[in-house]
Design a protein around this motif. Structure first.
Motif, PDB file in Angstrom:
ATOM      1  N   ARG A   1       0.877  -1.167   0.000  1.00 32.70           N
ATOM      2  CA  ARG A   1       0.000   0.000   0.000  1.00 32.70           C
ATOM      3  C   ARG A   1       0.917   1.220   0.000  1.00 32.70           C
ATOM      4  O   ARG A   1       1.843   1.306   0.809  1.00 32.70           O
ATOM      5  N   VAL A   2       0.654   2.136  -0.905  1.00 29.29           N
ATOM      6  CA  VAL A   2       1.483   3.336  -0.991  1.00 29.29           C
ATOM      7  C   VAL A   2       1.001   4.336   0.049  1.00 29.29           C
ATOM      8  O   VAL A   2      -0.181   4.684   0.089  1.00 29.29           O
ATOM      9  N   LEU A   3       1.906   4.766   0.925  1.00 25.68           N
ATOM     10  CA  LEU A   3       1.536   5.715   1.980  1.00 25.68           C
ATOM     11  C   LEU A   3       1.863   7.150   1.573  1.00 25.68           C
ATOM     12  O   LEU A   3       1.246   8.096   2.044  1.00 25.68           O
ATOM     13  N   ARG A   4       2.874   7.284   0.742  1.00 26.04           N
ATOM     14  CA  ARG A   4       3.287   8.629   0.349  1.00 26.04           C
ATOM     15  C   ARG A   4       3.830   8.568  -1.079  1.00 26.04           C
ATOM     16  O   ARG A   4       4.627   7.695  -1.410  1.00 26.04           O
ATOM     17  N   ARG A   5       3.389   9.497  -1.879  1.00 23.13           N
ATOM     18  CA  ARG A   5       3.903   9.589  -3.236  1.00 23.13           C
ATOM     19  C   ARG A   5       5.265  10.258  -3.192  1.00 23.13           C
ATOM     20  O   ARG A   5       5.425  11.329  -2.597  1.00 23.13           O
ATOM     21  N   CYS A   6       6.244   9.626  -3.784  1.00 23.81           N
ATOM     22  CA  CYS A   6       7.568  10.223  -3.876  1.00 23.81           C
ATOM     23  C   CYS A   6       8.218   9.662  -5.137  1.00 23.81           C
ATOM     24  O   CYS A   6       7.583   8.910  -5.879  1.00 23.81           O
ATOM     25  N   ALA A   7       9.466  10.030  -5.354  1.00 18.51           N
ATOM     26  CA  ALA A   7      10.145   9.582  -6.576  1.00 18.51           C
ATOM     27  C   ALA A   7      10.112   8.057  -6.709  1.00 18.51           C
ATOM     28  O   ALA A   7       9.948   7.525  -7.805  1.00 18.51           O
ATOM     29  N   LEU A   8      10.245   7.358  -5.593  1.00 20.14           N
ATOM     30  CA  LEU A   8      10.332   5.897  -5.640  1.00 20.14           C
ATOM     31  C   LEU A   8       8.977   5.231  -5.877  1.00 20.14           C
ATOM     32  O   LEU A   8       8.890   4.196  -6.530  1.00 20.14           O
ATOM     33  N   THR A   9       7.926   5.829  -5.337  1.00 19.73           N
ATOM     34  CA  THR A   9       6.604   5.186  -5.427  1.00 19.73           C
ATOM     35  C   THR A   9       5.788   5.689  -6.622  1.00 19.73           C
ATOM     36  O   THR A   9       4.629   5.300  -6.774  1.00 19.73           O
TER      37      THR A   9
ATOM     38  N   GLY B   1      -1.849  -2.391  -3.929  1.00 18.18           N
ATOM     39  CA  GLY B   1      -2.173  -3.783  -4.250  1.00 18.18           C
ATOM     40  C   GLY B   1      -1.195  -4.440  -5.201  1.00 18.18           C
ATOM     41  O   GLY B   1      -1.314  -5.627  -5.494  1.00 18.18           O
ATOM     42  N   GLU B   2      -0.217  -3.698  -5.678  1.00 20.02           N
ATOM     43  CA  GLU B   2       0.771  -4.286  -6.568  1.00 20.02           C
ATOM     44  C   GLU B   2       1.665  -5.257  -5.788  1.00 20.02           C
ATOM     45  O   GLU B   2       1.974  -5.018  -4.625  1.00 20.02           O
ATOM     46  N   HIS B   3       2.078  -6.338  -6.448  1.00 14.58           N
ATOM     47  CA  HIS B   3       2.842  -7.382  -5.755  1.00 14.58           C
ATOM     48  C   HIS B   3       4.335  -7.288  -6.028  1.00 14.58           C
ATOM     49  O   HIS B   3       4.753  -7.014  -7.148  1.00 14.58           O
ATOM     50  N   PHE B   4       5.109  -7.566  -4.982  1.00 15.40           N
ATOM     51  CA  PHE B   4       6.564  -7.602  -5.089  1.00 15.40           C
ATOM     52  C   PHE B   4       7.069  -8.846  -4.356  1.00 15.40           C
ATOM     53  O   PHE B   4       6.405  -9.343  -3.450  1.00 15.40           O
ATOM     54  N   TYR B   5       8.284  -9.280  -4.730  1.00 16.40           N
ATOM     55  CA  TYR B   5       8.828 -10.508  -4.142  1.00 16.40           C
ATOM     56  C   TYR B   5       9.681 -10.195  -2.910  1.00 16.40           C
ATOM     57  O   TYR B   5      10.699  -9.520  -3.001  1.00 16.40           O
ATOM     58  N   PHE B   6       9.229 -10.719  -1.788  1.00 16.93           N
ATOM     59  CA  PHE B   6       9.904 -10.512  -0.499  1.00 16.93           C
ATOM     60  C   PHE B   6      10.609 -11.798  -0.059  1.00 16.93           C
ATOM     61  O   PHE B   6      10.059 -12.887  -0.217  1.00 16.93           O
ATOM     62  N   VAL B   7      11.789 -11.663   0.521  1.00 21.50           N
ATOM     63  CA  VAL B   7      12.453 -12.777   1.214  1.00 21.50           C
ATOM     64  C   VAL B   7      13.231 -12.174   2.363  1.00 21.50           C
ATOM     65  O   VAL B   7      14.301 -11.600   2.158  1.00 21.50           O
ATOM     66  N   HIS B   8      12.689 -12.273   3.568  1.00 20.55           N
ATOM     67  CA  HIS B   8      13.427 -11.729   4.714  1.00 20.55           C
ATOM     68  C   HIS B   8      12.862 -12.278   6.016  1.00 20.55           C
ATOM     69  O   HIS B   8      11.704 -12.690   6.078  1.00 20.55           O
ATOM     70  N   SER B   9      13.713 -12.284   7.039  1.00 20.52           N
ATOM     71  CA  SER B   9      13.312 -12.769   8.356  1.00 20.52           C
ATOM     72  C   SER B   9      13.263 -11.628   9.374  1.00 20.52           C
ATOM     73  O   SER B   9      12.732 -11.795  10.465  1.00 20.52           O
ATOM     74  N   TYR B  10      13.871 -10.497   9.026  1.00 19.70           N
ATOM     75  CA  TYR B  10      13.887  -9.315   9.888  1.00 19.70           C
ATOM     76  C   TYR B  10      13.237  -8.163   9.135  1.00 19.70           C
ATOM     77  O   TYR B  10      13.166  -8.185   7.907  1.00 19.70           O
TER      78      TYR B  10
ATOM     79  N   SER C   1       7.351   8.949   8.798  1.00 17.29           N
ATOM     80  CA  SER C   1       7.259   9.532   7.454  1.00 17.29           C
ATOM     81  C   SER C   1       8.243   8.919   6.459  1.00 17.29           C
ATOM     82  O   SER C   1       8.068   9.082   5.257  1.00 17.29           O
ATOM     83  N   VAL C   2       9.276   8.207   6.930  1.00 18.47           N
ATOM     84  CA  VAL C   2      10.213   7.625   5.959  1.00 18.47           C
ATOM     85  C   VAL C   2       9.605   6.434   5.223  1.00 18.47           C
ATOM     86  O   VAL C   2      10.043   6.075   4.137  1.00 18.47           O
ATOM     87  N   THR C   3       8.591   5.819   5.804  1.00 19.13           N
ATOM     88  CA  THR C   3       7.944   4.685   5.135  1.00 19.13           C
ATOM     89  C   THR C   3       6.999   5.220   4.062  1.00 19.13           C
ATOM     90  O   THR C   3       6.011   5.870   4.372  1.00 19.13           O
ATOM     91  N   VAL C   4       7.328   4.936   2.806  1.00 22.62           N
ATOM     92  CA  VAL C   4       6.499   5.460   1.713  1.00 22.62           C
ATOM     93  C   VAL C   4       5.553   4.404   1.149  1.00 22.62           C
ATOM     94  O   VAL C   4       4.604   4.717   0.444  1.00 22.62           O
ATOM     95  N   ALA C   5       5.842   3.122   1.464  1.00 21.15           N
ATOM     96  CA  ALA C   5       4.909   2.051   1.101  1.00 21.15           C
ATOM     97  C   ALA C   5       5.078   0.947   2.132  1.00 21.15           C
ATOM     98  O   ALA C   5       6.187   0.706   2.614  1.00 21.15           O
ATOM     99  N   GLU C   6       3.969   0.292   2.463  1.00 20.85           N
ATOM    100  CA  GLU C   6       4.075  -0.781   3.446  1.00 20.85           C
ATOM    101  C   GLU C   6       3.395  -2.040   2.943  1.00 20.85           C
ATOM    102  O   GLU C   6       2.555  -2.009   2.045  1.00 20.85           O
ATOM    103  N   THR C   7       3.800  -3.150   3.553  1.00 19.72           N
ATOM    104  CA  THR C   7       3.115  -4.400   3.315  1.00 19.72           C
ATOM    105  C   THR C   7       2.737  -4.934   4.690  1.00 19.72           C
ATOM    106  O   THR C   7       2.954  -4.255   5.704  1.00 19.72           O
ATOM    107  N   GLU C   8       2.145  -6.118   4.717  1.00 22.70           N
ATOM    108  CA  GLU C   8       1.758  -6.658   6.005  1.00 22.70           C
ATOM    109  C   GLU C   8       2.061  -8.140   6.054  1.00 22.70           C
ATOM    110  O   GLU C   8       1.759  -8.880   5.117  1.00 22.70           O
TER     111      GLU C   8
END
Lengths: 220, 266
Positions: free
Chosen positions: A141-149, A155-164, A172-179
């Motif tokens: 979910r996009v929280l803030r429009r910026c150059a990166l977002t 709802g767009e999907h990305f591939y995650f692999v992480h344990s931390y 305010s530094v978080t511009v998009a979040e997942t859950e």
């Protein structure tokens, strides 16, 4: 433009290098080398082994392989000067997965280790209520429009692999979040420093667009 | 926002060539693993698994060459399994650009290999593949050497041990159902999935999209691997995903490449 991928000696960098090259082959205005420039691809990727390899670069990518402790040590030992240039805003940077986590103050992966501290906050283990690693395609979910977002759809999907995951002090530094058990910063931005918790180089077309956003932000 | 269930086509590779490739698809070279993988990526596959079934061991360079070419072209993750026997093999495959290696016989013979690989490259790179055969109600035995050798080990217990040793994922194949096209072994899949805290990929038995639906719901698998239903173009990955989406299973939406081109920011 020239992009330096910082080689921390922790794994293969072919995928990230190719991901940047593919993203650079777009025709977006900022990257278009134009007819007669002689360059087929708009982006030259250098795998940097030490500071001076990154000297002429317009942007830096901190890749996403390995453990936090080793990554932090390698970054400071090999790329101390580049890190300072990232910190001062002289050179734009994109941290990918572990590379994003390294931007933070400290991590609790396998102990307690300091990171670069460019973004204030901790890197902590995912909660025990979910399967770890968080592995696969999750939506953001996009929280803030910026150059990166720019252009990224909710709802767009990305591939995650992480344990931390990262817990920034400033929301305010978080511009998009997942859950995944908890809200997780998927993309962060602070000045000319950016990060993606997912692997854009493994996220098909959606990932390519995000890398392109970074490249465009870097040439601006 | 939900972590989606993954659909993973598997390609069997013998001496660098795909054995059962996608038919009826306009590929320049249907035996080329890279082209096959790219076709699956276009169809919406979430990952690809390559299974090297080459009998002889003197083809390591062929496999490494394939891994390198695939990493160069593919922009989704891929796993390489089959013939990964030692830490040196793990390292070679990962350093050539594979995202994960899958260990089967070697992990049973030397579980330390799981730990070594996970410590150096991270758990997420180490998949433990388990070939399981039902021996009685609620009991499955682990087989190695391509299903030829019984080990006496309990499949559920081995999955738990593999996680403890550092595996990031379990690729679970039912030997009883593999090739049957009658559906996955849902009991086995559910038992393993409920016993570990790492993702489980169900494998063996997919004959239609409803089998995949069952593996991901009743079987509680995080991902489903299938080979023949995709190879013979009975269903595309997109067909399976649409079927799952209509039934409320979260999957990554499939876009055609044309839509994506139009959707790009200028």
């Amino acid at each position: 433009m020239r992009v330096a991928v910082l080689d921390m000696g922790l794994g293969n960098l072919l995928s990230i290098r190719r991901g940047i090259e593919r993203a650079g082959q777009g025709t977006a205005a900022g990257l278009d080398t134009g007819p007669g420039s002689g360059a087929r691809a708009g982006v030259e990727v250098i795998v940097a082994q030490r500071d001076r390899d990154a000297d002429g670069a317009d942007a830096v990518v901190i890749p996403g392989v390995g453990a936090f402790r080793d990554g932090a040590r390698a970054l400071l030992e090999r790329f101390g000067g580049t890190v300072e240039r990232i910190r001062s805003g002289e050179i734009p940077a994109l941290g990918v997965c572990l590379g994003m986590q390294l931007l933070f103050t400290r991590s609790f992966e396998g102990g307690e280790y300091p990171g670069l501290g460019i973004i204030r906050g901790d890197v902590v283990r995912l909660p025990p209520t979910v399967k770890v690693p968080h592995m696969g395609w999750n939506s953001v979910r996009v929280l803030r429009r910026c150059a990166l977002t720019r252009g990224v759809q909710d709802g767009e999907h990305f591939y995650f692999v992480h344990s931390y995951y990262c817990r920034p002090e400033e929301e305010s530094v978080t511009v998009a979040e997942t859950e995944y058990g908890v809200p997780i910063p998927a993309m962060v931005a602070k000045g000319t420093v950016f990060g993606t918790q997912f692997h854009p180089e493994k996220s098909g077309e959606a990932g390519r667009a995000v890398i392109r956003n970074f490249l465009e932000a870097a040439v601006r | 926002m939900t972590l989606t269930k993954r659909i993973i086509p598997c390609l069997d590779v013998d001496r660098g060539r795909v054995v059962k490739g996608i038919r009826f698809v306009n590929l320049r070279d249907a035996g080329d693993p890279v082209e096959q993988a790219l076709e699956y990526e276009r169809q919406g596959a979430d990952e690809i698994v390559f299974l090297d079934i080459t009998a002889s061991s003197d083809n390591r360079e062929t496999v490494i060459d394939m891994v390198r070419k695939t990493a160069y072209e593919l922009s989704i993750p891929f796993t390489v399994g089959g013939g990964v026997r030692s830490y040196a093999d793990v390292r070679r495959v990962l350093m050539a650009g594979a995202d994960k290696v899958s260990l089967n016989t070697a992990a049973v013979q030397n579980p330390r290999l799981i730990t070594e690989g996970a410590e150096i490259f991270g758990s997420q790179c180490i998949v433990v593949a388990i070939d399981a055969k039902r021996i009685s109600e609620g009991k499955w035995e682990v087989y190695t050497h391509g299903g030829r050798r019984a080990t006496g080990m309990d499949a559920v217990a081995w999955a738990v041990k593999a996680e403890e040793m550092g595996a990031g994922e379990i690729l679970l194949t039912s030997m009883d159902f593999d090739g049957s096209k009658d559906g996955y072994d849902l009991d086995l899949t559910r038992r393993v999935s409920e016993s570990v805290n790492i993702p489980v990929i169900a494998s063996g038995g997919a004959g239609n999209p409803s089998h995949i639906y069952e593996a991901l719901t009743a079987g509680k698998a995080d991902a489903a691997l299938a080979a023949s239903i995709f190879h013979y173009a009975e269903y595309t990955v997109g067909d399976v995903k649409r079927y799952l989406m209509e039934r409320g299973v979260p999957v990554r939406a499939v876009q055609s490449s044309q839509q994506e081109e139009k959707g790009q920011p200028a």
